[in-house]
Each structure stands twice: as C-alpha cells, then as structure tokens.
Design a protein around this motif. Structure first.
Motif, PDB file in Angstrom:
ATOM      1  N   VAL A 270      -1.441  -1.533  -4.173  1.00 18.23           N
ATOM      2  CA  VAL A 270      -2.628  -0.350  -3.790  1.00 18.23           C
ATOM      3  C   VAL A 270      -2.066   1.122  -3.710  1.00 18.23           C
ATOM      4  O   VAL A 270      -0.903   1.086  -3.143  1.00 18.23           O
ATOM      5  CB  VAL A 270      -3.443  -0.672  -2.316  1.00 18.23           C
ATOM      6  N   GLY A 271      -2.798   1.847  -4.285  1.00 15.81           N
ATOM      7  CA  GLY A 271      -2.095   3.325  -4.534  1.00 15.81           C
ATOM      8  C   GLY A 271      -3.341   4.208  -3.976  1.00 15.81           C
ATOM      9  O   GLY A 271      -4.492   3.782  -3.523  1.00 15.81           O
ATOM     10  N   PHE A 272      -2.697   5.682  -3.287  1.00 19.41           N
ATOM     11  CA  PHE A 272      -3.759   6.392  -2.860  1.00 19.41           C
ATOM     12  C   PHE A 272      -3.466   7.743  -3.995  1.00 19.41           C
ATOM     13  O   PHE A 272      -2.494   7.802  -4.869  1.00 19.41           O
ATOM     14  CB  PHE A 272      -3.174   7.125  -1.509  1.00 19.41           C
ATOM     15  N   ALA A 273      -4.605   8.308  -4.192  1.00 18.60           N
ATOM     16  CA  ALA A 273      -4.707   9.717  -4.800  1.00 18.60           C
ATOM     17  C   ALA A 273      -5.534  10.791  -4.200  1.00 18.60           C
ATOM     18  O   ALA A 273      -6.657  10.534  -3.736  1.00 18.60           O
ATOM     19  CB  ALA A 273      -5.148   9.392  -6.235  1.00 18.60           C
TER      20      ALA A 273
ATOM     21  N   GLU B  27      12.417  15.249 -12.382  1.00 23.81           N
ATOM     22  CA  GLU B  27      11.183  14.580 -11.924  1.00 23.81           C
ATOM     23  C   GLU B  27      11.784  13.293 -11.336  1.00 23.81           C
ATOM     24  O   GLU B  27      12.501  12.578 -12.111  1.00 23.81           O
ATOM     25  CB  GLU B  27      10.376  14.167 -13.210  1.00 23.81           C
ATOM     26  N   ASN B  28      11.092  12.796 -10.243  1.00 25.60           N
ATOM     27  CA  ASN B  28      11.478  11.411  -9.747  1.00 25.60           C
ATOM     28  C   ASN B  28      10.733  10.370 -10.257  1.00 25.60           C
ATOM     29  O   ASN B  28       9.499  10.622 -10.799  1.00 25.60           O
ATOM     30  CB  ASN B  28      10.982  11.611  -8.075  1.00 25.60           C
ATOM     31  N   PRO B  29      11.286   9.147 -10.243  1.00 29.64           N
ATOM     32  CA  PRO B  29      10.334   8.200 -10.755  1.00 29.64           C
ATOM     33  C   PRO B  29       9.212   7.828 -10.081  1.00 29.64           C
ATOM     34  O   PRO B  29       9.281   8.179  -8.814  1.00 29.64           O
ATOM     35  CB  PRO B  29      11.434   7.015 -10.958  1.00 29.64           C
ATOM     36  N   ASP B  30       8.191   7.284 -10.757  1.00 30.53           N
ATOM     37  CA  ASP B  30       7.020   6.779 -10.081  1.00 30.53           C
ATOM     38  C   ASP B  30       7.307   5.465  -9.400  1.00 30.53           C
ATOM     39  O   ASP B  30       7.395   4.618 -10.028  1.00 30.53           O
ATOM     40  CB  ASP B  30       5.745   7.000 -10.922  1.00 30.53           C
ATOM     41  N   ILE B  31       7.424   5.518  -8.089  1.00 25.64           N
ATOM     42  CA  ILE B  31       7.332   4.302  -7.186  1.00 25.64           C
ATOM     43  C   ILE B  31       6.361   3.205  -7.498  1.00 25.64           C
ATOM     44  O   ILE B  31       6.683   2.041  -7.660  1.00 25.64           O
ATOM     45  CB  ILE B  31       7.706   4.600  -5.873  1.00 25.64           C
ATOM     46  N   LEU B  32       5.296   3.608  -7.514  1.00 22.16           N
ATOM     47  CA  LEU B  32       3.968   2.972  -7.488  1.00 22.16           C
ATOM     48  C   LEU B  32       4.162   1.999  -9.036  1.00 22.16           C
ATOM     49  O   LEU B  32       3.635   1.100  -8.893  1.00 22.16           O
ATOM     50  CB  LEU B  32       2.793   3.752  -7.300  1.00 22.16           C
ATOM     51  N   VAL B  33       4.330   2.913  -9.920  1.00 19.84           N
ATOM     52  CA  VAL B  33       4.361   2.294 -11.307  1.00 19.84           C
ATOM     53  C   VAL B  33       5.502   1.366 -11.313  1.00 19.84           C
ATOM     54  O   VAL B  33       5.401   0.205 -12.055  1.00 19.84           O
ATOM     55  CB  VAL B  33       4.400   3.447 -12.478  1.00 19.84           C
TER      56      VAL B  33
ATOM     57  N   VAL C 220       0.903  -1.109   0.033  1.00 17.04           N
ATOM     58  CA  VAL C 220       0.035  -0.082  -0.146  1.00 17.04           C
ATOM     59  C   VAL C 220       1.078   1.318  -0.015  1.00 17.04           C
ATOM     60  O   VAL C 220       1.712   1.405   1.098  1.00 17.04           O
ATOM     61  CB  VAL C 220      -0.885   0.183   1.203  1.00 17.04           C
ATOM     62  N   MET C 221       0.891   2.077  -1.137  1.00 14.20           N
ATOM     63  CA  MET C 221       1.585   3.376  -1.077  1.00 14.20           C
ATOM     64  C   MET C 221       0.769   4.632  -0.705  1.00 14.20           C
ATOM     65  O   MET C 221       0.059   5.018  -1.318  1.00 14.20           O
ATOM     66  CB  MET C 221       2.031   3.555  -2.602  1.00 14.20           C
ATOM     67  N   ALA C 222       0.833   4.812   0.647  1.00 18.72           N
ATOM     68  CA  ALA C 222      -0.039   5.910   1.055  1.00 18.72           C
ATOM     69  C   ALA C 222       1.066   7.312   1.246  1.00 18.72           C
ATOM     70  O   ALA C 222       0.672   7.908   1.832  1.00 18.72           O
ATOM     71  CB  ALA C 222      -0.499   5.472   2.503  1.00 18.72           C
ATOM     72  N   ALA C 223       2.462   6.917   1.080  1.00 19.16           N
ATOM     73  CA  ALA C 223       3.419   8.110   1.148  1.00 19.16           C
ATOM     74  C   ALA C 223       3.178   9.255   0.094  1.00 19.16           C
ATOM     75  O   ALA C 223       2.776   8.930  -0.962  1.00 19.16           O
ATOM     76  CB  ALA C 223       4.899   7.563   0.805  1.00 19.16           C
ATOM     77  N   ALA C 224       3.284  10.386   0.457  1.00 22.33           N
ATOM     78  CA  ALA C 224       3.214  11.495  -0.293  1.00 22.33           C
ATOM     79  C   ALA C 224       4.751  11.631  -0.846  1.00 22.33           C
ATOM     80  O   ALA C 224       5.609  12.384  -0.101  1.00 22.33           O
ATOM     81  CB  ALA C 224       2.689  12.732   0.225  1.00 22.33           C
ATOM     82  N   VAL C 225       4.974  11.137  -2.102  1.00 22.10           N
ATOM     83  CA  VAL C 225       6.353  11.223  -2.579  1.00 22.10           C
ATOM     84  C   VAL C 225       6.545  12.458  -3.606  1.00 22.10           C
ATOM     85  O   VAL C 225       5.677  12.968  -4.125  1.00 22.10           O
ATOM     86  CB  VAL C 225       6.418  10.006  -3.535  1.00 22.10           C
ATOM     87  N   ALA C 226       7.892  13.110  -3.251  1.00 22.99           N
ATOM     88  CA  ALA C 226       7.944  14.384  -3.881  1.00 22.99           C
ATOM     89  C   ALA C 226       8.119  13.914  -5.472  1.00 22.99           C
ATOM     90  O   ALA C 226       8.620  12.978  -5.805  1.00 22.99           O
ATOM     91  CB  ALA C 226       9.327  14.892  -3.350  1.00 22.99           C
ATOM     92  N   ASP C 227       7.556  14.981  -6.308  1.00 26.47           N
ATOM     93  CA  ASP C 227       7.282  14.705  -7.605  1.00 26.47           C
ATOM     94  C   ASP C 227       8.803  15.115  -8.329  1.00 26.47           C
ATOM     95  O   ASP C 227       9.021  14.659  -9.342  1.00 26.47           O
ATOM     96  CB  ASP C 227       6.409  15.462  -8.257  1.00 26.47           C
ATOM     97  N   PHE C 228       9.547  15.938  -7.635  1.00 23.46           N
ATOM     98  CA  PHE C 228      10.825  16.623  -8.138  1.00 23.46           C
ATOM     99  C   PHE C 228      11.911  16.193  -7.155  1.00 23.46           C
ATOM    100  O   PHE C 228      11.613  16.514  -5.819  1.00 23.46           O
ATOM    101  CB  PHE C 228      10.634  17.826  -8.509  1.00 23.46           C
TER     102      PHE C 228
HETATM  103  O1  C5P Z   1       0.314  10.480  -9.243  1.00 24.33           O
HETATM  104  P1  C5P Z   1      -0.130  10.719  -7.927  1.00 24.33           P
HETATM  105  O2  C5P Z   1       1.060  11.597  -7.074  1.00 24.33           O
HETATM  106  O3  C5P Z   1      -1.668  11.455  -7.521  1.00 24.33           O
HETATM  107  O4  C5P Z   1       0.041   9.418  -7.515  1.00 24.33           O
HETATM  108  C1  C5P Z   1      -0.357   8.929  -5.948  1.00 24.33           C
HETATM  109  C2  C5P Z   1       0.281   7.746  -5.812  1.00 24.33           C
HETATM  110  O5  C5P Z   1       1.216   7.390  -6.447  1.00 24.33           O
HETATM  111  C3  C5P Z   1       0.385   7.560  -4.156  1.00 24.33           C
HETATM  112  O6  C5P Z   1       0.065   5.909  -3.960  1.00 24.33           O
HETATM  113  C4  C5P Z   1       1.798   7.681  -4.251  1.00 24.33           C
HETATM  114  O7  C5P Z   1       2.332   6.865  -2.860  1.00 24.33           O
HETATM  115  C5  C5P Z   1       2.368   7.182  -5.527  1.00 24.33           C
HETATM  116  N1  C5P Z   1       3.870   7.677  -5.875  1.00 24.33           N
HETATM  117  C6  C5P Z   1       4.721   7.280  -6.101  1.00 24.33           C
HETATM  118  N2  C5P Z   1       5.910   7.815  -6.590  1.00 24.33           N
HETATM  119  C7  C5P Z   1       5.964   9.007  -6.835  1.00 24.33           C
HETATM  120  C8  C5P Z   1       4.582   9.815  -6.965  1.00 24.33           C
HETATM  121  C9  C5P Z   1       3.598   9.166  -6.414  1.00 24.33           C
HETATM  122  O8  C5P Z   1       4.715   5.999  -5.922  1.00 24.33           O
HETATM  123  N3  C5P Z   1       6.962   9.499  -7.387  1.00 24.33           N
END
Ligand code: C5P
Length: 227
Positions: free
Chosen positions: A148-151, A129-135, A98-106
């Motif tokens: 599971v992701g959060f938005a 830009e940081n890689p999307d961990i969830l993806v 479950v990715m509930a963290a607010a990950v920095a986009d940059f």
């Molecule tokens: O695209 P957005 O930031 O709305 O997506 C939110 C989801 O993606 C959350 O589950 C967050 O933990 C995850 N996320 C991530 N890596 C990032 C940005 C968001 O895993 N760089």
C-alpha cells in the motif's frame, strides 16, 4: 492470542519524514508529522495485527501512541537509504506493507565532514535522486503480500484528484493507493484528512474523511477487502 479482524497478520508501516544530511549539523527535510502513519500502526495493533513501525523523523509526542502498544515494534530510520534497508528487511516476513513515510526525493551524494562555511556568498548543493522504495517493494513482492502506498496530491476538482490517483497507482504498481488531498480550496477542516483509495482495478474503491484514525481504519477495511 490477539483478537480482531487483523489477527494473525504481520504488517510493516513506515512513517514520518526522512532527513538527508548535508554536513554534520544540517539536513534536507520535509514537514511530514508522521501522524497518519502512526494512526495506521495503532489501528492495526488494536485490530490484532503484529506491527513493525519504521519511523523516520516524527513530531514530538506523536510516536507515544504507538510506543504504548505492546504489539508495535518501533525501528528508527533517519535517511531515505536507512528507511529503504530497514523496511526491506522487515518486509521479508510481512503480509501487508504500508509506505506512509515522506521519503526525500533527493539526497546529497557527498556529505561534508566539516560544517559548510560562508565564503564567497554562494553555495551549490549537488543532489541525486533517491530510489523509489515503494517501487522496490512492489518488485520484490511475494505472493500473498499486499503493498500500500500514499500519495499527497493537489487537485482543483474531485475528478482531477481521482485521475491523478489512478495514474499514480498504475505507475507505482501498488495493490492500493491512499490518495490524500492537500491544499484543497473547498472548505475541509484543516484537522481532517480526506483520502480516496484506488486499487488495481483502476477505480476509486472507497473514500474516507475524518480524523487520521478514521482514515487509518478505512485503509485497513480496504486492505481486508483485497485479501
Ligand atoms: O511519488 P510520490 O512521492 O508521490 O509517492 C509517494 C509514495 O511513494 C509514498 O507511499 C512514499 O512513501 C513512497 N516513496 C518511496 N520512496 C521514494 C519516494 C516516495 O517509497 N523515494
């Protein structure tokens, strides 16, 4: 051995806001408290799961609930890159992530070794830009693993929120997306969280409104229906 409807499951949950260093004393951060992810971890542990909680910055006092629970192993991650490494390593043996963290986009590609000084009145920060961990977790998903992701979304209407959630679920490829309404005008108590859950059928499969613990329990109910 533990009892509960999550007994036998190994789960990994990320929570809190990452901090990207700029120089030895400064960072780029966000206002995530970490409360919802900690509630998801405590709910999982109380329902019998073994939990790895990867905590970025979490408000003082919030982590205590999870620290007191013997089934919760807490690992710390400061930056998005550290969170990525730590979550990926823990995900190896996880049934549910479950990715509930607010990950920095940059992040700042070249962190200064010295405190940046006021010189000519302007400072320019380069950001990448940081890689999307969830993806990445979805791409590495093993058979039987649920991601599971959060938005957090702003939306004027319930329809708009649902449409945004459905689009983001598909874009991320997660099994379940918890769509959190932020900044809604229509009179929910600030202490309440309102979430709708979208799964791979591209439908809203359930909704939850209440305390973060109630939302956490609704999340686990939705996960169990998928497994
Ligand atoms: O695209 P957005 O930031 O709305 O997506 C939110 C989801 O993606 C959350 O589950 C967050 O933990 C995850 N996320 C991530 N890596 C990032 C940005 C968001 O895993 N760089």
């Amino acid at each position: 051995s533990p009892t509960g409807d999550l007994a036998g499951l190994q789960v990994v949950i990320s929570t809190g806001g990452t901090r990207e260093p700029i120089d030895p004393v400064r960072y780029l951060g966000n206002r995530s408290s970490g409360r919802q992810g900690v509630a998801v971890a405590v709910a999982a542990a109380e329902r019998g799961a073994r939990v790895t909680l990867v905590a970025a910055h979490v408000d003082d006092g919030v982590l205590g609930d999870a620290q007191r629970h013997p089934a919760v192993d807490i690992q710390r991650a400061g930056t998005a890159a550290e969170l990525d490494t730590t979550v990926r390593a823990a995900a190896d043996r996880a049934d549910v992530i479950v990715m509930a963290a607010a990950v920095a986009d940059f992040s700042v590609p070249e962190v200064s070794d010295v405190k940046i000084r006021k010189e000519d009145g302007t400072v320019t920060l380069d950001l990448v830009e940081n890689p999307d961990i969830l993806v990445g977790l979805v791409e590495a998903r093993r058979p039987g693993q649920t991601v599971v992701g959060f938005a957090a979304e702003t939306a004027d209407t319930d329809d708009e929120l649902r449409e945004r959630g459905i689009r983001k679920r598909a874009r991320k490829g997660v099994d379940l997306l918890a769509v959190n309404r932020v900044g809604w005008q229509e009179g929910f108590e600030a202490t309440e969280n309102t979430v709708l859950f979208v799964d791979g059928t591209d439908e809203v499969v359930s909704r939850a409104s209440g305390s973060k613990r109630e939302v956490a329990d609704a999340l686990w109910d939705a996960v169990l229906r998928l497994r």
